[in-house]
Design an enzyme around this catalytic site. Structure first.
Site, PDB file in Angstrom:
ATOM      1  CB  SER A 260     -73.477  89.885 -64.021  1.00  0.00           C
ATOM      2  OG  SER A 260     -73.848  90.536 -62.949  1.00  0.00           O
ATOM      3  CE  LYS A 261     -68.794  96.944 -66.903  1.00  0.00           C
ATOM      4  NZ  LYS A 261     -69.204  97.880 -67.904  1.00  0.00           N
ATOM      5  NE  ARG A 262     -76.278  93.860 -61.946  1.00  0.00           N
ATOM      6  CZ  ARG A 262     -77.157  92.628 -62.011  1.00  0.00           C
ATOM      7  NH1 ARG A 262     -77.769  92.009 -61.006  1.00  0.00           N
ATOM      8  NH2 ARG A 262     -77.472  92.082 -63.322  1.00  0.00           N
TER       9      ARG A 262
END
Ligand code: GLU
Length: 495
Positions: A260-262
């Site tokens: 994910s983007k995190r």
């Protein structure tokens, strides 16, 4: 295999995730392998998630990656256009078609009108949750009389249309990766097929479109696996043959969670901006979830098209390993032609402020030498900003104590004097100069071998190892070298 038709059907809800690029790539490779057609369809019926510019970013990302489609939505001269005989390929332009097929399902008794308010649905869900049950629609409107429902609609009541699943029936389908999948309708929900805004849900539109567009294989992420029984039920209810399903393992991070983007870069644009080569990214992504028969790891597109098959796609998630991508990308940077890599590196050199348009026009050969000097060390092209820094920065940053000691040697001053003398006789360094200077210094000073090379390298780069000295001298240029010599004299020799 005859008449292979596959589709990549993204929703324009933002940037293109690297996992989506892999889905597109597998569709593309499978279609090429089988001489089939690859279609790009836009699934934009969820108006709440629509993001302005996402379609453009999507098409741009695919074009950059070289994953080109045969049919569907394209952008030409800044305009969105559609090509192919099964259009429109943008779902929001197909509302009439969905309406027609919904009427058929309603007519056949496989769908029903539902007037339940959000408040009621929320309440039911809460009750089910606190009773430890899986929340699902409780069937309140399932047996409403159709005539009565139509009267309520004409009175302006808000409604949705739901799928009417049989009470307890096994839905069975075959997945080329998962094998045979069986789910009982008692574990399924009466899916909303048309929302109160008049738009179909994804679940309905996808079935109608895959049928009408003659899709032979549905290749998508495994997050859609739980929805597939609903789709299969609808294919059966219409009396249509369902396509073959292929659910791909999720692209995971190193902790085996969804990437994910995190955790950093996950969009195609991120990788493009970092200076990864699309061929390398495709090569790497092909290996996330698929393994070739040989132990080979470097594949160009032609080879991938030839080798790719679904029987070597794994059931379990593929881990996205940035180190491996860097390694593969580094190979492509090293193997790439110098002209090509130079052209790709120029935007990064400009961004760092090292060169401008005038340099590109007048000193292209010099830029090429610069790129060839650092390219061995790059795992992506944006790293050139850091790796080329020493050629544009007039400070001598000594790597460690050893470099300092090397520069303190007895004969260093005479080496520097000889270098200066030679530099003072020219306007600017050319290839001839850079190729002969070390020999000239040797002749003048009588210093040889390591004692000659190492101090000069240390003065030029602040390090005892690195690229070819001939290139370093040519790339640095006269003024930069004179400044470095002076720095060493002032700060190390006469200190
Ligand atoms: N529109 C869905 C998505 O955004 C596509 C799912 C499918 O391929 O059926 O992922």
């Amino acid at each position: 295999m005859s008449d292979v038709r596959v589709r990549f059907a993204p929703s324009p809800t933002g940037f293109v995730h690297i996992g989506s690029l892999r889905t597109a790539l597998y569709n593309y490779l499978f279609s090429k392998h089988n001489n089939g057609k690859y279609i790009l369809r836009i699934e934009d019926t969820d108006r709440t998630r629509f993001v302005e510019g996402a379609l453009e970013n999507l098409i741009d990302s695919m074009e950059w990656a070289g994953i080109t489609h045969d049919e569907g939505v394209f952008i030409e001269n800044g305009k969105v256009i559609q090509k192919g005989e099964y259009g429109p390929y943008i779902q929001s332009e197909r509302l009439d078609i969905y309406k027609k097929y919904l009427d058929i399902l309603l007519e056949k008794g496989h769908a029903y009108y539902c007037f339940c308010s959000k408040e009621r649905l929320d309440k039911v869900r809460e009750e089910q949750k606190s009773a430890g049950k899986i929340p699902r629609y409780d069937g309140y409107c399932r047996s409403l009389d159709k005539k009565e429902a139509e009267t309520r609609i004409s009175n302006g009541e808000e409604y949705v249309i739901r799928l009417k699943l049989p009470e307890s029936e096994d839905i069975v389908f075959n997945d080329l990766v998962r094998g045979k999948v069986t789910i009982n309708t008692s574990d399924m929900d009466d899916q909303v097929l048309m929302k109160s805004d008049g738009f179909p849900t994804y679940h309905f539109a996808v079935v109608v479109d895959d049928h009408l567009m003659k899709i032979s294989h549905i290749v998508r992420g495994e997050e859609w696996l739980p929805s597939t029984p609903k789709h299969v039920f609808m294919f059966n209810a219409f009396g249509w043959e369902a396509p073959t399903y292929v659910h791909l393992p999720t692209v995971l991070n190193k902790d085996k969670k969804k990437l994910s983007k995190r955790q950093g870069d996950v969009s195609v644009t991120d990788f493009k901006e970092k200076g990864y080569l699309p061929q390398a990214l495709n090569n790497y992504l092909a290996l996330v979830g698929w393994s070739p028969e040989s132990n080979e790891e470097i594949f160009n597109m032609d080879e991938l098209e030839k080798e790719f098959s679904f029987d070597r796609v794994s059931k379990t998630g593929g881990v996205f390993d940035i180190d491996k991508l860097n390694w593969i990308n580094g190979q492509y940077v090293r193997e790439g032609s110098l002209d090509k890599i130079t052209d790709l590196a120029i935007p990064f050199l400009k961004e760092a402020g090292y060169i401008d348009d005038e340099d590109v026009e007048n000193r292209y050969e010099w830029i090429k030498t610069l790129v060839s000097t650092v390219k061995e060390d790059l795992s992506n092209l944006s790293e050139i900003k850091e790796k080329a820094n020493i050629y544009f920065n007039y400070n001598v940053d000594l790597e460690d104590e050893d470099v300092m000691n090397m520069l303190k040697g007895d004969q260093v001053q005479s080496l520097l004097d000889a270098f200066k003398e030679e530099l003072n006789q020219i306007d600017e360094i050319d290839e001839e100069f850079s190729k002969t200077i070390i020999k000239k210094i040797q002749k003048k000073t009588g210093v040889k071998g390591k004692n000659l090379f190492m101090p000069i390298r240390a003065m030029l780069t602040g390090s005892l190892h690195g690229p070819e000295m001939v290139n370093i001298i040519l790339v640095l240029g006269k003024q930069n070298i004179l400044t470095r010599i002076q720095y060493v004299e002032n700060n190390i020799l006469n200190n």
